[in-house]
Design an enzyme around this catalytic site. Structure first.
Site, mmCIF file in Angstrom:
data_model
loop_
_atom_site.group_PDB
_atom_site.id
_atom_site.type_symbol
_atom_site.label_atom_id
_atom_site.label_comp_id
_atom_site.label_asym_id
_atom_site.label_seq_id
_atom_site.Cartn_x
_atom_site.Cartn_y
_atom_site.Cartn_z
ATOM 1 N N ASP A 79 -7.409 45.123 36.007
ATOM 2 C CA ASP A 79 -7.800 43.754 36.339
ATOM 3 C C ASP A 79 -6.504 42.963 36.492
ATOM 4 O OD1 ASP A 79 -8.554 41.060 36.317
ATOM 5 O OD2 ASP A 79 -10.206 41.391 34.906
ATOM 6 N N VAL A 80 -6.241 42.472 37.702
ATOM 7 C CA VAL A 80 -4.949 41.820 37.983
ATOM 8 C C VAL A 80 -4.761 40.499 37.228
ATOM 9 C CG1 VAL A 80 -4.661 42.936 40.231
ATOM 10 C CG2 VAL A 80 -5.798 40.690 40.098
ATOM 11 N N TYR A 97 -9.914 28.840 48.037
ATOM 12 C CA TYR A 97 -9.428 30.085 48.665
ATOM 13 C C TYR A 97 -8.181 29.796 49.505
ATOM 14 C CZ TYR A 97 -9.716 34.510 51.286
ATOM 15 O OH TYR A 97 -9.454 35.738 51.846
ATOM 16 N N ASN A 154 -3.162 43.601 46.888
ATOM 17 C CA ASN A 154 -4.282 43.419 47.809
ATOM 18 C C ASN A 154 -5.547 42.901 47.125
ATOM 19 O OD1 ASN A 154 -6.119 44.179 50.214
ATOM 20 N ND2 ASN A 154 -6.863 45.520 48.594
ATOM 21 N N ASP A 201 -7.937 49.227 40.654
ATOM 22 C CA ASP A 201 -9.083 48.370 40.988
ATOM 23 C C ASP A 201 -9.900 48.187 39.709
ATOM 24 O OD1 ASP A 201 -11.538 47.278 42.269
ATOM 25 O OD2 ASP A 201 -10.699 48.061 44.124
ATOM 26 N N LYS A 250 -4.453 31.436 48.742
ATOM 27 C CA LYS A 250 -3.798 32.285 49.748
ATOM 28 C C LYS A 250 -2.524 31.635 50.298
ATOM 29 C CE LYS A 250 -6.548 35.897 49.825
ATOM 30 N NZ LYS A 250 -6.048 37.238 49.459
#
Length: 270
Positions: free
Chosen positions: A59-60, A150, A86, A33, A154
Protein backbone atom coordinates in the site's frame (compact mmCIF):
# COMPACT_ATOMS: atom_id res chain seq x y z
CA UNK A 1 21.53 -1.19 -16.47
CA UNK A 2 20.97 -4.71 -15.21
CA UNK A 3 17.33 -4.85 -16.34
CA UNK A 4 15.66 -4.61 -12.90
CA UNK A 5 12.37 -2.73 -12.54
CA UNK A 6 9.83 -2.01 -9.77
CA UNK A 7 6.21 -1.15 -10.59
CA UNK A 8 3.48 -0.10 -8.15
CA UNK A 9 -0.12 -0.75 -9.15
CA UNK A 10 1.13 -3.75 -11.16
CA UNK A 11 -1.88 -5.96 -10.45
CA UNK A 12 -3.94 -4.67 -13.38
CA UNK A 13 -4.35 -2.01 -16.07
CA UNK A 14 -1.42 0.14 -17.13
CA UNK A 15 0.88 -1.24 -14.41
CA UNK A 16 0.41 -4.77 -15.75
CA UNK A 17 0.94 -3.68 -19.35
CA UNK A 18 4.15 -1.82 -18.46
CA UNK A 19 5.36 -5.00 -16.74
CA UNK A 20 4.59 -7.07 -19.84
CA UNK A 21 6.29 -4.60 -22.19
CA UNK A 22 9.54 -4.72 -20.24
CA UNK A 23 9.17 -8.50 -19.62
CA UNK A 24 9.31 -9.02 -23.38
CA UNK A 25 12.83 -7.57 -23.22
CA UNK A 26 13.76 -10.10 -20.49
CA UNK A 27 13.60 -7.74 -17.49
CA UNK A 28 13.26 -8.86 -13.87
CA UNK A 29 10.29 -7.19 -12.23
CA UNK A 30 9.30 -6.37 -8.67
CA UNK A 31 5.51 -6.18 -8.89
CA UNK A 32 3.65 -4.33 -6.13
CA UNK A 33 -0.07 -3.71 -5.55
CA UNK A 34 -2.75 -4.04 -2.86
CA UNK A 35 -4.48 -6.59 -5.13
CA UNK A 36 -2.63 -9.87 -4.53
CA UNK A 37 -4.82 -11.90 -6.92
CA UNK A 38 -4.06 -9.43 -9.71
CA UNK A 39 -0.35 -9.53 -8.87
CA UNK A 40 -0.24 -13.33 -9.16
CA UNK A 41 -1.88 -13.09 -12.59
CA UNK A 42 0.57 -10.36 -13.71
CA UNK A 43 3.57 -12.46 -12.62
CA UNK A 44 2.22 -15.46 -14.55
CA UNK A 45 1.84 -13.30 -17.69
CA UNK A 46 5.30 -11.76 -17.15
CA UNK A 47 6.90 -15.21 -17.09
CA UNK A 48 5.00 -16.22 -20.23
CA UNK A 49 6.26 -13.03 -21.92
CA UNK A 50 9.90 -13.83 -21.15
CA UNK A 51 10.52 -11.94 -17.91
CA UNK A 52 10.66 -13.00 -14.27
CA UNK A 53 10.43 -11.46 -10.82
CA UNK A 54 8.49 -11.45 -7.59
CA UNK A 55 5.32 -9.94 -6.16
CA UNK A 56 4.71 -8.08 -2.93
CA UNK A 57 1.56 -6.61 -1.44
CA UNK A 58 2.24 -2.92 -0.96
CA UNK A 59 0.00 0.00 0.00
CA UNK A 60 1.81 3.13 -1.23
CA UNK A 61 0.33 5.15 1.64
CA UNK A 62 2.58 3.20 4.03
CA UNK A 63 6.21 4.30 3.67
CA UNK A 64 7.48 1.28 5.65
CA UNK A 65 5.93 -1.05 3.03
CA UNK A 66 7.77 0.82 0.27
CA UNK A 67 11.11 0.72 2.10
CA UNK A 68 10.56 -3.03 2.67
CA UNK A 69 9.93 -3.38 -1.07
CA UNK A 70 13.17 -1.53 -1.84
CA UNK A 71 15.00 -3.85 0.54
CA UNK A 72 13.46 -6.88 -1.20
CA UNK A 73 14.71 -5.53 -4.55
CA UNK A 74 18.20 -5.21 -3.11
CA UNK A 75 18.10 -8.74 -1.69
CA UNK A 76 16.58 -10.44 -4.73
CA UNK A 77 17.97 -8.35 -7.60
CA UNK A 78 21.01 -6.69 -6.05
CA UNK A 79 19.46 -3.26 -6.71
CA UNK A 80 17.03 -1.55 -9.11
CA UNK A 81 17.35 0.27 -12.45
CA UNK A 82 13.88 1.72 -13.08
CA UNK A 83 11.03 2.47 -10.70
CA UNK A 84 7.53 3.10 -12.03
CA UNK A 85 5.24 4.91 -9.58
CA UNK A 86 1.95 3.93 -11.17
CA UNK A 87 -0.45 3.08 -8.32
CA UNK A 88 -3.43 5.41 -8.40
CA UNK A 89 -7.13 5.84 -7.77
CA UNK A 90 -9.87 7.79 -9.55
CA UNK A 91 -12.27 10.30 -8.11
CA UNK A 92 -14.64 13.00 -9.26
CA UNK A 93 -17.16 15.53 -8.10
CA UNK A 94 -17.45 19.30 -8.09
CA UNK A 95 -15.38 21.10 -5.46
CA UNK A 96 -18.47 22.01 -3.41
CA UNK A 97 -19.42 18.31 -3.19
CA UNK A 98 -16.02 16.87 -2.28
CA UNK A 99 -15.32 16.26 1.40
CA UNK A 100 -11.94 16.88 3.00
CA UNK A 101 -11.72 13.09 3.42
CA UNK A 102 -12.06 12.78 -0.37
CA UNK A 103 -9.08 15.17 -0.69
CA UNK A 104 -6.99 13.31 1.88
CA UNK A 105 -7.64 9.93 0.24
CA UNK A 106 -6.81 11.19 -3.24
CA UNK A 107 -3.61 13.04 -2.25
CA UNK A 108 -2.38 10.27 0.08
CA UNK A 109 -2.38 7.75 -2.79
CA UNK A 110 -1.95 9.66 -6.05
CA UNK A 111 0.57 12.23 -4.84
CA UNK A 112 2.17 11.12 -1.58
CA UNK A 113 2.36 7.52 -2.83
CA UNK A 114 4.64 8.78 -5.61
CA UNK A 115 6.68 10.96 -3.23
CA UNK A 116 7.19 7.97 -0.91
CA UNK A 117 8.07 5.67 -3.81
CA UNK A 118 10.78 8.07 -5.01
CA UNK A 119 12.10 8.52 -1.47
CA UNK A 120 12.20 4.78 -0.65
CA UNK A 121 14.17 3.89 -3.79
CA UNK A 122 16.43 6.94 -4.15
CA UNK A 123 19.59 5.41 -2.69
CA UNK A 124 19.27 2.31 -4.92
CA UNK A 125 18.77 4.55 -7.98
CA UNK A 126 21.87 6.56 -7.03
CA UNK A 127 23.89 3.33 -7.08
CA UNK A 128 22.56 2.17 -10.47
CA UNK A 129 22.23 5.63 -12.06
CA UNK A 130 18.71 4.49 -12.80
CA UNK A 131 15.44 6.06 -13.88
CA UNK A 132 12.22 7.23 -12.24
CA UNK A 133 8.99 6.96 -14.27
CA UNK A 134 6.07 8.71 -12.57
CA UNK A 135 2.56 8.14 -13.94
CA UNK A 136 0.55 11.38 -13.76
CA UNK A 137 -2.36 12.23 -16.09
CA UNK A 138 -3.48 14.78 -18.66
CA UNK A 139 -5.63 15.99 -15.74
CA UNK A 140 -2.37 17.41 -14.34
CA UNK A 141 -2.03 19.68 -17.36
CA UNK A 142 -5.63 20.38 -18.41
CA UNK A 143 -7.59 20.52 -15.11
CA UNK A 144 -10.96 19.35 -16.38
CA UNK A 145 -14.07 20.21 -14.35
CA UNK A 146 -15.56 17.94 -11.70
CA UNK A 147 -12.27 16.40 -10.55
CA UNK A 148 -10.35 19.06 -8.65
CA UNK A 149 -8.81 16.70 -6.08
CA UNK A 150 -7.58 14.35 -8.83
CA UNK A 151 -6.27 17.30 -10.88
CA UNK A 152 -4.34 18.69 -7.92
CA UNK A 153 -2.81 15.32 -6.96
CA UNK A 154 -1.69 14.62 -10.53
CA UNK A 155 -0.39 18.19 -11.03
CA UNK A 156 1.66 17.58 -7.89
CA UNK A 157 3.19 14.50 -9.55
CA UNK A 158 4.26 16.64 -12.53
CA UNK A 159 5.73 19.33 -10.22
CA UNK A 160 7.56 16.66 -8.20
CA UNK A 161 8.93 15.12 -11.42
CA UNK A 162 10.12 18.53 -12.67
CA UNK A 163 11.82 19.14 -9.32
CA UNK A 164 13.55 15.73 -9.42
CA UNK A 165 14.55 16.21 -13.06
CA UNK A 166 16.70 19.22 -12.16
CA UNK A 167 17.89 17.99 -8.75
CA UNK A 168 18.91 14.48 -9.82
CA UNK A 169 20.62 15.26 -13.13
CA UNK A 170 23.97 15.64 -11.38
CA UNK A 171 23.47 12.18 -9.83
CA UNK A 172 22.78 10.82 -13.34
CA UNK A 173 19.29 9.62 -12.41
CA UNK A 174 16.82 9.98 -15.29
CA UNK A 175 13.30 11.26 -14.61
CA UNK A 176 10.19 10.84 -16.78
CA UNK A 177 6.55 11.77 -16.19
CA UNK A 178 3.68 10.24 -18.17
CA UNK A 179 0.39 12.07 -18.71
CA UNK A 180 -2.10 9.73 -20.39
CA UNK A 181 -5.62 10.90 -21.25
CA UNK A 182 -8.57 8.56 -20.78
CA UNK A 183 -7.88 4.99 -21.83
CA UNK A 184 -9.50 1.58 -21.40
CA UNK A 185 -8.67 0.57 -17.84
CA UNK A 186 -10.21 -0.67 -14.61
CA UNK A 187 -9.65 2.69 -12.89
CA UNK A 188 -13.38 2.91 -12.15
CA UNK A 189 -13.05 -0.02 -9.72
CA UNK A 190 -11.49 2.42 -7.25
CA UNK A 191 -13.61 5.44 -8.21
CA UNK A 192 -14.92 7.66 -5.42
CA UNK A 193 -17.32 10.47 -6.03
CA UNK A 194 -20.43 12.08 -4.55
CA UNK A 195 -22.73 11.34 -7.51
CA UNK A 196 -23.32 8.20 -9.62
CA UNK A 197 -23.78 10.48 -12.66
CA UNK A 198 -20.14 11.59 -12.46
CA UNK A 199 -18.92 7.98 -12.39
CA UNK A 200 -21.10 7.17 -15.41
CA UNK A 201 -19.68 10.11 -17.37
CA UNK A 202 -16.09 9.07 -16.61
CA UNK A 203 -16.98 5.48 -17.57
CA UNK A 204 -18.16 6.61 -21.01
CA UNK A 205 -14.91 8.51 -21.59
CA UNK A 206 -12.83 5.47 -20.62
CA UNK A 207 -14.81 3.14 -22.88
CA UNK A 208 -14.73 5.46 -25.88
CA UNK A 209 -10.92 5.76 -25.89
CA UNK A 210 -9.22 4.67 -29.13
CA UNK A 211 -6.07 3.68 -27.21
CA UNK A 212 -5.47 0.74 -24.85
CA UNK A 213 -3.21 0.36 -21.82
CA UNK A 214 -0.93 -1.87 -23.94
CA UNK A 215 -0.60 0.92 -26.55
CA UNK A 216 0.36 3.36 -23.79
CA UNK A 217 2.93 0.95 -22.34
CA UNK A 218 4.54 0.63 -25.80
CA UNK A 219 4.64 4.41 -26.16
CA UNK A 220 6.20 4.81 -22.69
CA UNK A 221 8.84 2.18 -23.51
CA UNK A 222 9.88 4.05 -26.67
CA UNK A 223 9.87 7.52 -25.07
CA UNK A 224 11.87 6.41 -22.01
CA UNK A 225 14.44 4.92 -24.40
CA UNK A 226 14.67 8.32 -26.15
CA UNK A 227 15.10 10.12 -22.82
CA UNK A 228 11.88 12.16 -23.14
CA UNK A 229 10.83 13.87 -19.90
CA UNK A 230 7.15 14.74 -20.50
CA UNK A 231 5.49 11.72 -22.14
CA UNK A 232 2.04 12.35 -23.67
CA UNK A 233 0.79 9.07 -25.18
CA UNK A 234 -2.46 10.41 -26.71
CA UNK A 235 -2.37 12.45 -29.91
CA UNK A 236 -5.42 14.44 -28.72
CA UNK A 237 -3.61 15.07 -25.45
CA UNK A 238 -0.57 16.43 -27.29
CA UNK A 239 -2.82 18.72 -29.33
CA UNK A 240 -4.68 19.96 -26.24
CA UNK A 241 -1.39 20.66 -24.43
CA UNK A 242 -0.10 22.61 -27.44
CA UNK A 243 -3.34 24.64 -27.46
CA UNK A 244 -3.09 25.41 -23.75
CA UNK A 245 0.51 26.61 -24.13
CA UNK A 246 -0.50 28.85 -27.04
CA UNK A 247 -3.85 30.15 -25.80
CA UNK A 248 -4.68 29.11 -22.22
CA UNK A 249 -7.78 31.35 -22.03
CA UNK A 250 -9.44 29.47 -24.90
CA UNK A 251 -8.97 26.24 -22.99
CA UNK A 252 -10.33 27.67 -19.72
CA UNK A 253 -13.44 28.89 -21.61
CA UNK A 254 -13.91 25.42 -23.12
CA UNK A 255 -13.57 23.76 -19.70
CA UNK A 256 -16.05 26.23 -18.16
CA UNK A 257 -18.67 25.38 -20.79
CA UNK A 258 -17.96 21.67 -20.20
CA UNK A 259 -18.60 22.23 -16.47
CA UNK A 260 -21.99 23.78 -17.28
CA UNK A 261 -22.94 20.76 -19.40
CA UNK A 262 -21.82 18.37 -16.66
CA UNK A 263 -23.89 20.20 -14.06
CA UNK A 264 -26.89 20.00 -16.38
CA UNK A 265 -26.46 16.25 -16.82
CA UNK A 266 -25.94 15.64 -13.10
CA UNK A 267 -29.21 17.36 -12.14
CA UNK A 268 -32.05 14.89 -11.55
CA UNK A 269 -35.01 15.30 -13.88
CA UNK A 270 -37.84 17.18 -12.15
Amino acid sequence: MQNRMMITGAGSGLGREIALRWAREGWRLALADVNETGLAETLKLVREAGGDGFTRRCDVRDYSQLTALAQACEEQFGGIDIIVNNAGVASGGFFSELSLEDWDWQISINLMGVVKGCKAFLSLLEQSKGKIVNIASMAALMQGPGMSNYNVAKAGVVALSESLLVELRQLEIGVHVVCPSFFQTNLLDSFRGPTPAMKAQVGKLLESSPISAADIANYIYDEVAKGSFLILPHEMGRMAWALKQKNPQALYDEMASMAEKMRGKAKPAS
